[in-house]
Motif scaffolding. Structure first.
Motif, short mmCIF file in Angstrom:
data_model
loop_
_atom_site.label_atom_id
_atom_site.label_comp_id
_atom_site.label_asym_id
_atom_site.label_seq_id
_atom_site.Cartn_x
_atom_site.Cartn_y
_atom_site.Cartn_z
N PHE A 106 0.86 -1.17 0.00
CA PHE A 106 0.00 0.00 0.00
C PHE A 106 0.90 1.23 0.00
N GLY A 107 0.66 2.14 -0.93
CA GLY A 107 1.47 3.36 -1.01
C GLY A 107 0.59 4.58 -1.19
N THR A 108 0.75 5.57 -0.32
CA THR A 108 -0.03 6.80 -0.38
C THR A 108 0.74 7.83 -1.19
N LEU A 109 0.09 8.36 -2.23
CA LEU A 109 0.74 9.34 -3.09
C LEU A 109 0.97 10.66 -2.36
N ALA A 110 2.18 11.17 -2.45
CA ALA A 110 2.52 12.47 -1.87
C ALA A 110 2.13 13.61 -2.80
N MET A 111 1.94 13.28 -4.08
CA MET A 111 1.61 14.28 -5.10
C MET A 111 0.73 13.62 -6.14
N PRO A 112 0.03 14.41 -6.94
CA PRO A 112 -0.77 13.79 -7.99
C PRO A 112 0.12 12.98 -8.94
N ALA A 113 -0.43 11.87 -9.42
CA ALA A 113 0.29 11.03 -10.38
C ALA A 113 -0.73 10.44 -11.35
N GLY A 114 -0.59 10.81 -12.62
CA GLY A 114 -1.55 10.34 -13.62
C GLY A 114 -2.94 10.81 -13.26
N ASP A 115 -3.88 9.89 -13.18
CA ASP A 115 -5.28 10.22 -12.84
C ASP A 115 -5.53 10.26 -11.34
N PHE A 116 -4.50 10.03 -10.54
CA PHE A 116 -4.70 9.91 -9.10
C PHE A 116 -4.25 11.18 -8.37
N PRO A 117 -5.08 11.66 -7.44
CA PRO A 117 -4.71 12.86 -6.67
C PRO A 117 -3.74 12.51 -5.53
N ALA A 118 -3.07 13.51 -5.02
CA ALA A 118 -2.26 13.32 -3.81
C ALA A 118 -3.17 12.73 -2.74
N GLY A 119 -2.65 11.81 -1.96
CA GLY A 119 -3.42 11.16 -0.90
C GLY A 119 -4.06 9.85 -1.34
N HIS A 120 -4.11 9.61 -2.65
CA HIS A 120 -4.68 8.34 -3.13
C HIS A 120 -3.78 7.19 -2.70
N VAL A 121 -4.39 6.09 -2.29
CA VAL A 121 -3.63 4.92 -1.87
C VAL A 121 -3.56 3.91 -3.02
N LEU A 122 -2.35 3.69 -3.50
CA LEU A 122 -2.11 2.66 -4.51
C LEU A 122 -1.98 1.32 -3.79
N ARG A 123 -2.42 0.25 -4.47
CA ARG A 123 -2.32 -1.08 -3.88
C ARG A 123 -1.76 -2.04 -4.92
N ALA A 124 -0.97 -2.98 -4.46
CA ALA A 124 -0.42 -3.98 -5.37
C ALA A 124 -0.21 -5.29 -4.61
N ARG A 125 -0.33 -6.39 -5.35
CA ARG A 125 0.07 -7.70 -4.84
C ARG A 125 1.43 -7.98 -5.47
N LEU A 126 2.41 -8.29 -4.64
CA LEU A 126 3.79 -8.47 -5.09
C LEU A 126 4.23 -9.92 -4.94
N ALA A 127 4.95 -10.39 -5.93
CA ALA A 127 5.68 -11.65 -5.82
C ALA A 127 7.14 -11.26 -5.98
N MET A 128 7.92 -11.46 -4.93
CA MET A 128 9.33 -11.06 -4.92
C MET A 128 10.19 -12.29 -4.66
N PHE A 129 11.23 -12.42 -5.45
CA PHE A 129 12.14 -13.54 -5.33
C PHE A 129 13.53 -12.98 -5.03
N PHE A 130 14.08 -13.41 -3.91
CA PHE A 130 15.37 -12.91 -3.44
C PHE A 130 16.40 -14.03 -3.46
N ARG A 131 17.62 -13.70 -3.88
CA ARG A 131 18.74 -14.64 -3.81
C ARG A 131 19.80 -14.01 -2.92
N PHE A 132 20.33 -14.83 -2.01
CA PHE A 132 21.30 -14.37 -1.02
C PHE A 132 22.69 -14.95 -1.28
N ARG A 133 23.67 -14.16 -0.90
CA ARG A 133 25.06 -14.60 -0.87
C ARG A 133 25.71 -13.90 0.32
N ASP A 134 26.36 -14.66 1.18
CA ASP A 134 27.04 -14.10 2.35
C ASP A 134 26.12 -13.18 3.17
N GLY A 135 24.87 -13.58 3.31
CA GLY A 135 23.93 -12.84 4.15
C GLY A 135 23.35 -11.58 3.54
#
Length: 127
Positions: free
Chosen positions: A85-114
């Protein structure tokens, strides 16, 4: 996986708090962001470009939050499904400042030495 997942939780917390996340990454870090609504062509970033994108994000998003739904680990790799969830600090595209963007994320991380040396993102922005 406990240490790796704790590392990822620390990274996401640092991003939420707009704190520099560089300590979570290996010097040769690379991120692959697959095409999505924000980046229709996708993006590949080295550490410098990822930190620059993070900085730009702190200017556009005033508040953000990650909720980890599930995670799975195999060796030095961790997959995380999360809601963002991300709240816009400024207008972006069709969205006004204060609009909450939402996304479902799939993130894949690879580690080396921590440290995270590779991250792959599949971000699905919700209407």
């Amino acid at each position: 996986m406990t240490d790796q997942l704790a590392h990822i939780r620390g990274l996401l917390s640092a991003i939420e708090e707009a704190q520099d996340p560089r300590d979570f990454y290996a010097p040769d870090f690379v991120q692959h962001e697959w095409p999505n609504a924000m980046f229709p062509q996708g993006a590949t970033r080295d550490l410098a470009a990822a930190l620059e994108a993070f900085q730009r994000g702190t200017e556009v998003i005033s508040l953000q939050h990650f909720e980890i739904i599930r995670s799975i680990s195999e060796g030095e790799s961790v997959a995380v499904e999360a809601d963002w969830f991300g709240t816009l600090a400024m207008p972006a595209g069709d969205f006004p400042a204060g609009h909450v963007l939402r996304a479902r994320l799939a993130m894949f991380f690879r580690f080396r030495d921590g440290k995270i040396f590779e991250q792959e993102n599949f971000d699905a922005y919700l209407p």
